[in-house]
Write an enzyme that holds these catalytic residues in place. Structure first.
Site, PDB file in Angstrom:
ATOM      1  N   ASN A 124     100.362 -16.112  88.399  1.00  0.00           N
ATOM      2  CA  ASN A 124     100.495 -14.686  88.672  1.00  0.00           C
ATOM      3  C   ASN A 124     101.904 -14.160  88.407  1.00  0.00           C
ATOM      4  OD1 ASN A 124      98.934 -12.461  89.312  1.00  0.00           O
ATOM      5  ND2 ASN A 124      99.565 -12.450  91.441  1.00  0.00           N
TER       6      ASN A 124
ATOM      7  N   ARG B  27      93.375 -11.040  92.586  1.00  0.00           N
ATOM      8  CA  ARG B  27      94.792 -11.429  92.560  1.00  0.00           C
ATOM      9  C   ARG B  27      95.643 -10.173  92.695  1.00  0.00           C
ATOM     10  NH1 ARG B  27      95.329 -16.486  90.071  1.00  0.00           N
ATOM     11  NH2 ARG B  27      97.494 -16.438  90.744  1.00  0.00           N
TER      12      ARG B  27
ATOM     13  N   LYS C 271      98.149 -26.878  84.735  1.00  0.00           N
ATOM     14  CA  LYS C 271      98.389 -27.040  86.165  1.00  0.00           C
ATOM     15  C   LYS C 271      97.855 -28.364  86.694  1.00  0.00           C
ATOM     16  CE  LYS C 271      98.673 -22.120  87.222  1.00  0.00           C
ATOM     17  NZ  LYS C 271      98.304 -21.068  88.190  1.00  0.00           N
TER      18      LYS C 271
ATOM     19  N   PRO D 261     102.649 -22.710  92.454  1.00  0.00           N
ATOM     20  CA  PRO D 261     102.793 -23.575  91.283  1.00  0.00           C
ATOM     21  C   PRO D 261     102.307 -22.898  90.005  1.00  0.00           C
ATOM     22  CG  PRO D 261     101.749 -24.730  93.110  1.00  0.00           C
ATOM     23  CD  PRO D 261     101.753 -23.280  93.462  1.00  0.00           C
ATOM     24  N   GLU D 262     103.164 -22.846  89.016  1.00  0.00           N
ATOM     25  CA  GLU D 262     102.782 -22.377  87.689  1.00  0.00           C
ATOM     26  C   GLU D 262     103.114 -23.495  86.716  1.00  0.00           C
ATOM     27  OE1 GLU D 262     103.183 -18.371  86.731  1.00  0.00           O
ATOM     28  OE2 GLU D 262     103.179 -17.696  88.800  1.00  0.00           O
TER      29      GLU D 262
END
Length: 280
Positions: A169, A248, A51, A2-3
């Site tokens: 990301n 990440r 988010k 999810p972004e």
């Protein structure tokens, strides 16, 4: 993953299913909300903030409340028609269910679930930076917050929701590729932070409302570098690299995103995959 655009799209789906409708049932499978019962309440609206997902509700006595959830890395909401089988994810991941006469909104692996008075709603997102898809988007403030941490890597800065809300990301990797910036470059050395932030804003806007995200504009070849480790760069043909950076995974093209400080500044690279295996 999810972004910001995914969360915005989720809010639209929930709004279409719930807004203006009276709830015929609710079920919360987290300890802090185990005794909460929303049957008879009316869903007023659903919206996103970075988010965060916010479902505004009216109690039978007309008091206003907000159900807050955060998707983090693995959360999602799904809407099913009445009588439709809930088959998209395992049942043990269900954390919340909101029912109307026509549909059920089912939340899987949700985080930070809480119900608060709508007057206190802003407290839930108080630590977030400017929302890339919000009506109050403020590019100058996002740049100011990024620049206030000059020594962190630009990848970390973009992913920090306290700087700008909505970049995950995928967008961090893709924006840095398009701007020709190596992901571990310190924020103070990024040539044009404003251009970087404005590009992130344009990309999220372009994907808002899409069923499938694309950075390249081609649905079958959606990204330039993200998820393409050990494959040729779409721009120059150089092998795309992948490495862990601040917990990440980052992807970059060493030719299109050169580091002027030399190889010593790069994070350690993992070995190439076995033949026929392409890790994401």
């Amino acid at each position: 993953m999810p972004e910001g655009d995914t969360v915005w799209n989720t809010a639209q789906v929930l709004r279409a299913a719930l807004a203006g409708r009276r709830l015929t049932g609710s079920d919360f499978r987290v300890p802090r909300l185990a005794t909460v019962e929303l049957t008879g309440w009316v869903a007023l609206d659903c919206l996103s903030r970075g988010k965060h997902l916010l479902i505004r509700l009216a109690a039978p006595d007309d008091r206003r409340f907000t159900l807050h959830s955060h998707l983090r890395m693995d959360g999602s909401w799904r809407v099913y028609r009445s009588g439709q089988r809930w088959a998209s994810r395992p049942a043990h991941l269900i954390r919340a269910v909101l029912r109307t006469t026509d549909a059920a909104a089912v939340g899987y692996h949700l985080h930070e679930l809480v119900v608060v008075q709508t007057a206190r709603e802003a407290e839930l997102t108080a630590g977030s930076g400017p929302d890339l898809l919000g009506a109050d988007w403020d590019a100058a403030e996002a740049v100011r917050r990024l620049a206030a941490q000059p020594d962190v890597t630009v990848a970390e800065g973009l992913l920090d929701q306290r700087n700008l809300a909505g970049v995950g990301n995928v967008y961090a990797c893709e924006v840095l590729f398009l701007r020709g910036v190596a992901p571990w470059t310190p924020v103070r050395e990024v040539p044009d932070l404003t251009a970087l932030v404005e590009l992130a804003h344009r990309l999220l806007l372009a994907n808002r409302g899409r069923s499938r995200r694309t950075i390249t504009g081609l649905p079958q070849e959606a990204t330039y570098v993200y998820g393409r480790a050990h494959r040729p760069c779409r721009r120059c043909g150089t092998t795309v690299r992948r490495a862990e950076l601040a917990g990440r995974v980052s992807y970059w093209c060493p030719n299109c995103q050169p580091d002027q400080r030399g190889d010593a500044a790069r994070p350690a690279l993992p070995p190439p995959p076995a033949a026929g295996r392409w890790p994401r």
